[in-house]
Every structure is written in structure tokens, then in C-alpha cells.
Design a protein around this motif. Structure first.
Motif, short mmCIF file in Angstrom:
data_model
loop_
_atom_site.label_atom_id
_atom_site.label_comp_id
_atom_site.label_asym_id
_atom_site.label_seq_id
_atom_site.Cartn_x
_atom_site.Cartn_y
_atom_site.Cartn_z
N VAL A 52 8.43 85.33 23.87
CA VAL A 52 8.72 85.33 22.35
C VAL A 52 9.31 86.69 21.97
N SER A 53 10.53 86.67 21.25
CA SER A 53 10.84 88.18 21.18
C SER A 53 10.29 88.67 19.74
N SER A 54 9.76 89.61 19.98
CA SER A 54 8.97 90.56 18.77
C SER A 54 9.81 90.92 17.70
N VAL A 55 11.24 91.09 18.12
CA VAL A 55 12.01 91.60 17.01
C VAL A 55 12.36 90.57 16.20
N LEU A 56 12.44 89.14 16.73
CA LEU A 56 12.57 88.05 15.81
C LEU A 56 11.54 87.83 15.07
N ILE A 57 10.37 87.76 15.51
CA ILE A 57 9.17 87.54 14.62
C ILE A 57 8.86 88.53 13.62
N GLU A 58 9.42 89.67 13.69
CA GLU A 58 9.20 91.00 12.80
C GLU A 58 10.34 90.62 11.72
N TYR A 59 11.38 90.18 12.03
CA TYR A 59 12.52 90.01 11.21
C TYR A 59 12.16 88.54 10.32
N MET A 60 11.75 87.85 10.84
CA MET A 60 11.13 86.41 10.20
C MET A 60 10.13 86.65 9.01
N SER A 61 9.29 87.84 9.46
CA SER A 61 8.17 88.20 8.64
C SER A 61 8.66 88.68 7.12
N GLU A 62 9.93 88.97 7.29
CA GLU A 62 10.55 89.57 5.89
C GLU A 62 10.75 88.54 5.03
N PHE A 63 10.89 87.35 5.34
CA PHE A 63 11.31 86.17 4.30
C PHE A 63 10.00 85.65 3.86
N GLY A 64 9.98 84.78 2.65
CA GLY A 64 9.20 83.97 2.23
C GLY A 64 8.95 82.93 2.82
N MET A 65 7.62 82.24 2.48
CA MET A 65 7.35 80.95 3.24
C MET A 65 8.36 79.80 2.93
N PRO A 66 8.82 79.55 1.95
CA PRO A 66 9.95 78.41 1.98
C PRO A 66 10.99 78.93 2.72
N ASP A 67 11.56 79.94 2.60
CA ASP A 67 12.61 80.31 3.78
C ASP A 67 12.25 79.94 5.21
N LEU A 68 10.92 80.36 5.78
CA LEU A 68 10.67 80.27 6.88
C LEU A 68 10.32 78.69 7.18
N LEU A 69 9.87 78.04 6.27
CA LEU A 69 9.70 76.45 6.72
C LEU A 69 10.97 75.87 6.59
N GLY A 70 11.91 76.14 5.85
CA GLY A 70 13.08 75.75 5.64
C GLY A 70 13.81 75.68 7.02
N TYR A 71 13.83 77.01 7.51
CA TYR A 71 14.28 77.20 8.73
C TYR A 71 13.74 76.26 9.97
N ARG A 72 12.39 76.29 9.97
CA ARG A 72 11.80 75.34 10.77
C ARG A 72 12.07 74.07 10.77
N ALA A 93 15.30 72.83 9.73
CA ALA A 93 16.55 72.86 10.27
C ALA A 93 16.46 72.79 11.94
N LEU A 94 15.64 73.59 12.58
CA LEU A 94 15.58 73.87 13.95
C LEU A 94 15.06 72.59 14.52
N GLU A 95 13.99 71.81 13.82
CA GLU A 95 13.24 70.53 14.43
C GLU A 95 14.09 69.49 14.32
N LEU A 96 14.76 69.38 13.06
CA LEU A 96 15.65 68.17 12.89
C LEU A 96 16.86 68.16 13.79
N GLU A 97 17.35 69.54 14.33
CA GLU A 97 18.49 69.28 15.07
C GLU A 97 17.68 69.16 16.78
N ALA A 98 16.60 69.58 16.86
CA ALA A 98 16.02 69.34 18.24
C ALA A 98 15.62 68.01 18.37
N ALA A 99 15.32 67.31 17.25
CA ALA A 99 14.91 65.87 17.18
C ALA A 99 16.15 64.81 17.71
N GLN A 100 17.32 65.46 17.07
CA GLN A 100 18.47 64.50 17.28
C GLN A 100 19.04 64.72 18.94
#
Length: 224
Positions: free
Chosen positions: A76-96, A98-105
Motif C-alpha cells: 500500500v502506497s504511504s504517499v497515497l494514504i497521506e494524500y487521501m488523509s487530506e480530504f474529508g470523509m464525504p470525499d473519501l467515501l465517495g471515492y470508495r 466509485a472504485l467499488e462500483l467499477e470493481a463490481a461491474q
């Protein structure tokens, strides 16, 4: 991941094989240090070196007084994790979402029989039922089933990004800034509906099942 001695490299390879094969599921606790020493015939320093190497890339997480837990099947990229920590929960959950919807399809199109069997096994076993470090079930981060769905998409970049998202969400769960909106029984029902869609190869049904699950799974604290 660099380790010094030949014994540490062999120990590292053993740990990675157990994790990548799914024998040690996401969020499960690995054998204790003395157990690994007996199992592999190596010393404490060798075990610690291998565990420390995997912890440095987010695959394992040692929790003092509790044990060492599997957190990802890939680095897991530590750079990615730290970058994500800069955003609020609504943004992080929205990104999750998007990823999981695409993954399911993509998983509905690309999943193999072996991957479906692994998903069924994860659900039947309670999705890593061993001791969890978060206390009540409501503190549990997305586990083995979710990772298996993402991996079944066949998209390695998506899987790598998702591993970073889950690490960020786990931190949020521990901090209490995000919580589960439903109980374990409801989440299992959602997972079974998604599994049925994947088994049928139904892209639309898989997207619908995943969307329904995510929208009532993790939410910002205060909205549950």
C-alpha cells in the motif's frame, strides 16, 4: 521490501504466500511470534525483520498487546494514504463508492470460478472471523470479501488504489469519524446479493447490489 538474511527472506516469502493465497485473510491475525519461530525454525530477530518489512508497506499491522493483523494482499502506497488523509470523509467515501462500483461491474465480466469460490468461502467463514482489534463489529473495516471482489475485476491499478482507500477508512474507523450504518446481518445480506449477481455475470445487477451496499455501509459519524 528489502530484508537482510537468507532466513529472513525465506520467512518473508512464507508470510507473503500465506497472505496472497488468502489462507490468512484480510483483517485476520497471523500466528504469534513464538508460533512463527517454532513453525519456521528461525529466531525472534528473523521473524521480526520479516514482519517489519511487510508492515512497512502496509501489508501487516502490528498492534501492541493484541497481535499482528493482515491489512492488504499487496503493498500500500504511504504517499497515497497521506494524500487521501487530506480530504474529508464525504470525499473519501465517495471515492470508495466509485472504485467499488467499477470493481463490481468489471468483476461480473471477469471473475473466475476460483474467485467465486473464494468469495463464497469468505462469507461462509464469517469474513475473517478471528479476533478483531476494533472491539465491536461496528468498528470493522471492509474485509476479505471486498478485496476479493476488487481483485476479481482484473484491474491491478484499481486494486492498488482500493488498498489505500481501505487503509484510510480503517484509520477513520479507529478515530470514530466514520461508522457503520447497518449491522453485520444486513451487510451479509448485501454481500450475498452481490455474490449472486457476480455468479450470474450480471453487470447491472452487480452494480446495483454494490451501490445499495455502499450507500448503507460506512457513513460519516453522526449520520448513522
Amino acid at each position: 521490501m528489502q530484508v537482510g538474511s537468507d532466513r529472513a527472506r525465506r520467512t518473508l516469502a512464507y508470510l507473503r504466500q500465506k497472505i496472497s493465497s488468502g489462507e490468512w485473510p484480510i483483517n485476520s491475525k497471523i500466528p504469534t511470534e513464538p508460533e512463527l519461530m517454532r513453525l519456521l525454525g528461525v529466531g525472534k530477530t528473523t521473524v521480526r525483520e520479516a514482519v517489519r518489512s511487510l508492515a512497512s508497506v502496509g501489508i501487516l499491522e502490528p498492534m501492541p498487546g493484541i497481535g499482528t493483523f493482515v491489512r492488504s494482499r499487496m503493498p500500500v502506497s504511504s504517499v497515497l494514504i497521506e494524500y487521501m488523509s487530506e480530504f474529508g470523509m464525504p470525499d473519501l467515501l465517495g471515492y470508495r463508492r466509485a472504485l467499488e462500483l467499477e470493481a463490481a461491474q468489471q468483476a461480473a465480466r471477469n471473475r473466475t470460478d476460483e474467485q467465486l469460490a473464494a468469495m463464497r468461502e469468505a462469507l461462509q467463514s464469517g469474513d475473517a472471523p478471528v479476533e478483531q482489534p476494533f472491539g465491536p463489529d461496528r468498528r470493522k473495516a471492509p474485509g476479505q470479501f471486498h478485496f476479493l471482489v476488487v481483485e476479481a475485476s482484473g484491474n491491478k491499478l484499481l486494486a492498488s488504489l482500493y488498498a489505500g482507500v481501505v487503509t484510510a477508512l480503517r484509520r477513520a474507523l479507529l478515530a470514530g469519524t466514520v461508522v457503520h450504518a447497518t449491522d453485520a446481518e444486513a451487510r451479509l445480506s448485501d454481500h450475498l446479493a452481490l455474490l449472486a449477481a457476480l455468479e450470474a455475470g450480471d453487470v447491472a445487477a452487480a452494480a446495483h447490489a454494490m451501490a445499495q451496499h455502499i450507500d448503507r455501509d460506512l457513513v460519516p459519524a453522526g449520520q448513522a
